[in-house]
Design a protein around this motif. Structure first.
Motif, PDB file in Angstrom:
ATOM      1  N   VAL A   4       0.835  -1.206   0.000  1.00 27.93           N
ATOM      2  CA  VAL A   4       0.000   0.000   0.000  1.00 27.93           C
ATOM      3  C   VAL A   4       0.870   1.257   0.000  1.00 27.93           C
ATOM      4  N   LEU A   5       2.045   1.180   0.618  1.00 30.19           N
ATOM      5  CA  LEU A   5       2.919   2.345   0.732  1.00 30.19           C
ATOM      6  C   LEU A   5       3.750   2.587  -0.515  1.00 30.19           C
ATOM      7  N   VAL A   6       3.822   1.599  -1.423  1.00 31.83           N
ATOM      8  CA  VAL A   6       4.698   1.728  -2.579  1.00 31.83           C
ATOM      9  C   VAL A   6       4.264   2.874  -3.479  1.00 31.83           C
ATOM     10  N   LEU A   7       2.968   2.967  -3.797  1.00 29.65           N
ATOM     11  CA  LEU A   7       2.485   3.994  -4.721  1.00 29.65           C
ATOM     12  C   LEU A   7       2.700   5.408  -4.203  1.00 29.65           C
ATOM     13  N   PRO A   8       2.268   5.752  -2.964  1.00 27.02           N
ATOM     14  CA  PRO A   8       2.518   7.118  -2.488  1.00 27.02           C
ATOM     15  C   PRO A   8       3.999   7.436  -2.331  1.00 27.02           C
ATOM     16  N   LEU A   9       4.796   6.428  -1.942  1.00 30.70           N
ATOM     17  CA  LEU A   9       6.236   6.668  -1.809  1.00 30.70           C
ATOM     18  C   LEU A   9       6.859   6.947  -3.173  1.00 30.70           C
ATOM     19  N   THR A  10       6.429   6.201  -4.181  1.00 32.44           N
ATOM     20  CA  THR A  10       6.935   6.436  -5.532  1.00 32.44           C
ATOM     21  C   THR A  10       6.532   7.813  -6.029  1.00 32.44           C
ATOM     22  N   ALA A  11       5.280   8.194  -5.773  1.00 32.22           N
ATOM     23  CA  ALA A  11       4.812   9.519  -6.186  1.00 32.22           C
ATOM     24  C   ALA A  11       5.617  10.622  -5.502  1.00 32.22           C
ATOM     25  N   LEU A  12       5.954  10.423  -4.229  1.00 32.27           N
ATOM     26  CA  LEU A  12       6.749  11.418  -3.499  1.00 32.27           C
ATOM     27  C   LEU A  12       8.142  11.538  -4.097  1.00 32.27           C
ATOM     28  N   LEU A  13       8.756  10.414  -4.418  1.00 31.34           N
ATOM     29  CA  LEU A  13      10.101  10.441  -4.995  1.00 31.34           C
ATOM     30  C   LEU A  13      10.100  11.113  -6.364  1.00 31.34           C
ATOM     31  N   VAL A  14       9.061  10.843  -7.171  1.00 26.59           N
ATOM     32  CA  VAL A  14       8.963  11.476  -8.485  1.00 26.59           C
ATOM     33  C   VAL A  14       8.755  12.983  -8.330  1.00 26.59           C
ATOM     34  N   LEU A  15       7.942  13.400  -7.356  1.00 22.63           N
ATOM     35  CA  LEU A  15       7.719  14.826  -7.122  1.00 22.63           C
ATOM     36  C   LEU A  15       9.018  15.514  -6.719  1.00 22.63           C
ATOM     37  N   VAL A  16       9.776  14.875  -5.844  1.00 20.95           N
ATOM     38  CA  VAL A  16      11.071  15.440  -5.452  1.00 20.95           C
ATOM     39  C   VAL A  16      11.991  15.561  -6.663  1.00 20.95           C
ATOM     40  N   ALA A  17      11.983  14.528  -7.522  1.00 23.94           N
ATOM     41  CA  ALA A  17      12.822  14.560  -8.716  1.00 23.94           C
ATOM     42  C   ALA A  17      12.416  15.696  -9.651  1.00 23.94           C
ATOM     43  N   VAL A  18      11.112  15.925  -9.805  1.00 28.69           N
ATOM     44  CA  VAL A  18      10.636  17.015 -10.670  1.00 28.69           C
ATOM     45  C   VAL A  18      11.073  18.367 -10.126  1.00 28.69           C
ATOM     46  N   LEU A  19      10.921  18.563  -8.813  1.00 31.41           N
ATOM     47  CA  LEU A  19      11.348  19.829  -8.209  1.00 31.41           C
ATOM     48  C   LEU A  19      12.851  20.024  -8.361  1.00 31.41           C
ATOM     49  N   LEU A  20      13.611  18.946  -8.173  1.00 35.04           N
ATOM     50  CA  LEU A  20      15.064  19.033  -8.341  1.00 35.04           C
ATOM     51  C   LEU A  20      15.417  19.337  -9.792  1.00 35.04           C
ATOM     52  N   ALA A  21      14.665  18.761 -10.734  1.00 33.51           N
ATOM     53  CA  ALA A  21      14.908  19.023 -12.153  1.00 33.51           C
ATOM     54  C   ALA A  21      14.690  20.493 -12.482  1.00 33.51           C
ATOM     55  N   VAL A  22      13.660  21.091 -11.880  1.00 29.70           N
ATOM     56  CA  VAL A  22      13.406  22.517 -12.105  1.00 29.70           C
ATOM     57  C   VAL A  22      14.579  23.356 -11.606  1.00 29.70           C
ATOM     58  N   LEU A  23      15.082  23.035 -10.425  1.00 29.94           N
ATOM     59  CA  LEU A  23      16.224  23.766  -9.876  1.00 29.94           C
ATOM     60  C   LEU A  23      17.461  23.597 -10.748  1.00 29.94           C
ATOM     61  N   LEU A  24      17.695  22.377 -11.230  1.00 30.85           N
ATOM     62  CA  LEU A  24      18.844  22.142 -12.094  1.00 30.85           C
ATOM     63  C   LEU A  24      18.725  22.920 -13.395  1.00 30.85           C
ATOM     64  N   SER A  25      17.509  22.969 -13.952  1.00 28.65           N
ATOM     65  CA  SER A  25      17.308  23.696 -15.205  1.00 28.65           C
ATOM     66  C   SER A  25      17.547  25.193 -15.029  1.00 28.65           C
ATOM     67  N   LEU A  26      17.167  25.727 -13.866  1.00 28.50           N
ATOM     68  CA  LEU A  26      17.377  27.154 -13.611  1.00 28.50           C
ATOM     69  C   LEU A  26      18.857  27.492 -13.504  1.00 28.50           C
ATOM     70  N   ASN A  27      19.656  26.525 -13.050  1.00 28.84           N
ATOM     71  CA  ASN A  27      21.080  26.780 -12.851  1.00 28.84           C
ATOM     72  C   ASN A  27      21.935  26.422 -14.065  1.00 28.84           C
ATOM     73  N   ARG A  28      21.339  25.774 -15.054  1.00 28.59           N
ATOM     74  CA  ARG A  28      22.102  25.373 -16.237  1.00 28.59           C
ATOM     75  C   ARG A  28      21.737  26.285 -17.395  1.00 28.59           C
ATOM     76  N   VAL A  29      22.455  27.357 -17.507  1.00 26.07           N
ATOM     77  CA  VAL A  29      22.215  28.343 -18.552  1.00 26.07           C
ATOM     78  C   VAL A  29      23.340  28.235 -19.575  1.00 26.07           C
ATOM     79  N   VAL A  30      22.974  28.037 -20.846  1.00 26.75           N
ATOM     80  CA  VAL A  30      23.952  27.955 -21.926  1.00 26.75           C
ATOM     81  C   VAL A  30      24.019  29.311 -22.613  1.00 26.75           C
ATOM     82  N   SER A  31      25.160  29.965 -22.517  1.00 22.89           N
ATOM     83  CA  SER A  31      25.349  31.269 -23.146  1.00 22.89           C
ATOM     84  C   SER A  31      25.964  31.080 -24.529  1.00 22.89           C
TER      85      SER A  31
END
Length: 294
Positions: A4-31
Motif C-alpha cells: 500500500v505504501l509503494v504507490l505514495p512513496l513512488t509519487a513522493l520520490l517522483v515529485l522530489v525529482a521534478v522539483l530538483l529538475a526545475v532547480l537544475l534547469s534554472l542553474n544550467r544556462v547555456v550562453s
C-alpha cells in the motif's frame, strides 16, 4: 501494508525529482556567444528529444512485457533496466541522425575531444560506484545462496544453528538465480552507454567558429548527461530492490546469526543511497539547459 505504501512513496520520490529538475534547469544556462544562432541548439535539442521519447516508449513497452515475464521476481527486477536501455537506444538514434557538416567548403579541427570533457563530474562517478556496489552485493549473495525447495539454485538463504539442530531457509534471496540476468542486462546497458558516449564525442562539428563550437559543446554535454542518467537509473532502481530483499532475508535469519541484523541495516543503507541516486538521475533526465544569447 508495504504494498500500500509503494504507490505514495513512488509519487513522493517522483515529485522530489521534478522539483530538483526545475532547480537544475534554472542553474544550467547555456550562453551562446555573439553571432551564434540559438535556433541551432533548439532544433537539435528537439530532434534528440523526439528520438529519446520514441526510445522511451519502446522501452516502456518492452519493460511491461519483461515485468510479466517471470512470477518469481526477475521480471520486476529487470523492468527498469530494460526501460533505460530503450532510452539509450533512442538517444543513440538521435545522435546518429544529427546532420553532418555540409556546404561547398568544409573544414576540420585538430582538437582532441575526450569523453571526460562532456561526462558530468558527479553523475558519472556515482554511476560507476553504484555499478561496483551492485556487482559486489550480487557476488556475495550468489556465493551464500542455496537452492529452494524445488531445486532452483540461488533462491534462498539457508542457515544452521551453532549446535546444528536448527536449519532455516528463507527467500527470496538474490542469489545466482536473480544475479545473472541482472548482471547481463547491466552489462548490455553499460556497453550501449559507452557506444552512445563514443558517438557523442566523435561526431563532426557543424561549424568551426566560436559560436558554433559553443552551441555544439552544449548539446554534447547535455547528451552525455542524458546517457549517464539513463545508465544510472538502470543500476540504481534494481539495486534498490535487491538491497531491500537482501536486508529482509537477513532480518528473518537474525535468530540464527547475530551478525545478520547489523549487516541487514548496512544493506538498507545501500538501498537508501540507491533510492537517492535514482531520484537524482531522474531529475537529470527531466532537466534541460536554458539557452541565452550573450
Amino acid at each position: 501494508m508495504a504494498a500500500v505504501l509503494v504507490l505514495p512513496l513512488t509519487a513522493l520520490l517522483v515529485l522530489v525529482a521534478v522539483l530538483l529538475a526545475v532547480l537544475l534547469s534554472l542553474n544550467r544556462v547555456v550562453s551562446v556567444p555573439s553571432g551564434g544562432d540559438p535556433a541551432v541548439l533548439r532544433a537539435t535539442s528537439r530532434r534528440l528529444l523526439w528520438t529519446r521519447l520514441a526510445g522511451l516508449a519502446a522501452g516502456a513497452a518492452a519493460s511491461w512485457l519483461v515485468f510479466a515475464w517471470d512470477g518469481l521476481g526477475r521480471g520486476p527486477m529487470l523492468a527498469a533496466p530494460v526501460l533505460g536501455v530503450g532510452l539509450l537506444l533512442g538517444t543513440l538514434a538521435g545522435e546518429l541522425t544529427v546532420p553532418r557538416p555540409h556546404g561547398p567548403v568544409r573544414g576540420a579541427s585538430l582538437e582532441i575531444r575526450r569523453a571526460r570533457d562532456y561526462l558530468p563530474g558527479f553523475s558519472a562517478p556515482l554511476a560507476a560506484g553504484l555499478s561496483l556496489i551492485a556487482v559486489v552485493l550480487l557476488t556475495v549473495t550468489s556465493v551464500t545462496a542455496a537452492a529452494d525447495d524445488l531445486g532452483r539454485p540461488g533462491r534462498t538463504l539457508a542457515m544452521v544453528s551453532a549446535d546444528g539442530t536448527v536449519r532455516s531457509a528463507v527467500g527470496p534471496w538474490p542469489g545466482w538465480f536473480y544475479a545473472w540476468p541482472m548482471l547481463a542486462v547491466l552489462a548490455a546497458a553499460f556497453l550501449l552507454s559507452a557506444l552512445v558516449v563514443h558517438r557523442v564525442v566523435q561526431r563532426g562539428r557543424p561549424g568551426l567558429d566560436v559560436a558554433a563550437r559553443a552551441v555544439d559543446d552544449a548539446q554534447r554535454t547535455h547528451s552525455a548527461r542524458v546517457v549517464t542518467a539513463a545508465y544510472g537509473l538502470c543500476v540504481a532502481l534494481p539495486l534498490t530492490g535487491v538491497a531491500v530483499v537482501t536486508a529482509g532475508a537477513l532480518f528473518r535469519q537474525s535468530d540464527l546469526a547475530g551478525w545478520a541484523v547489523p549487516t541487514g541495516f548496512a544493506v538498507l543503507g545501500v538501498a537508501l543511497i540507491a533510492v537517492a541516486s535514482a531520484v537524482w538521475y531522474l531529475a537529470e533526465l527531466l532537466s534541460r539547459p536554458r539557452i541565452r544569447a550573450s
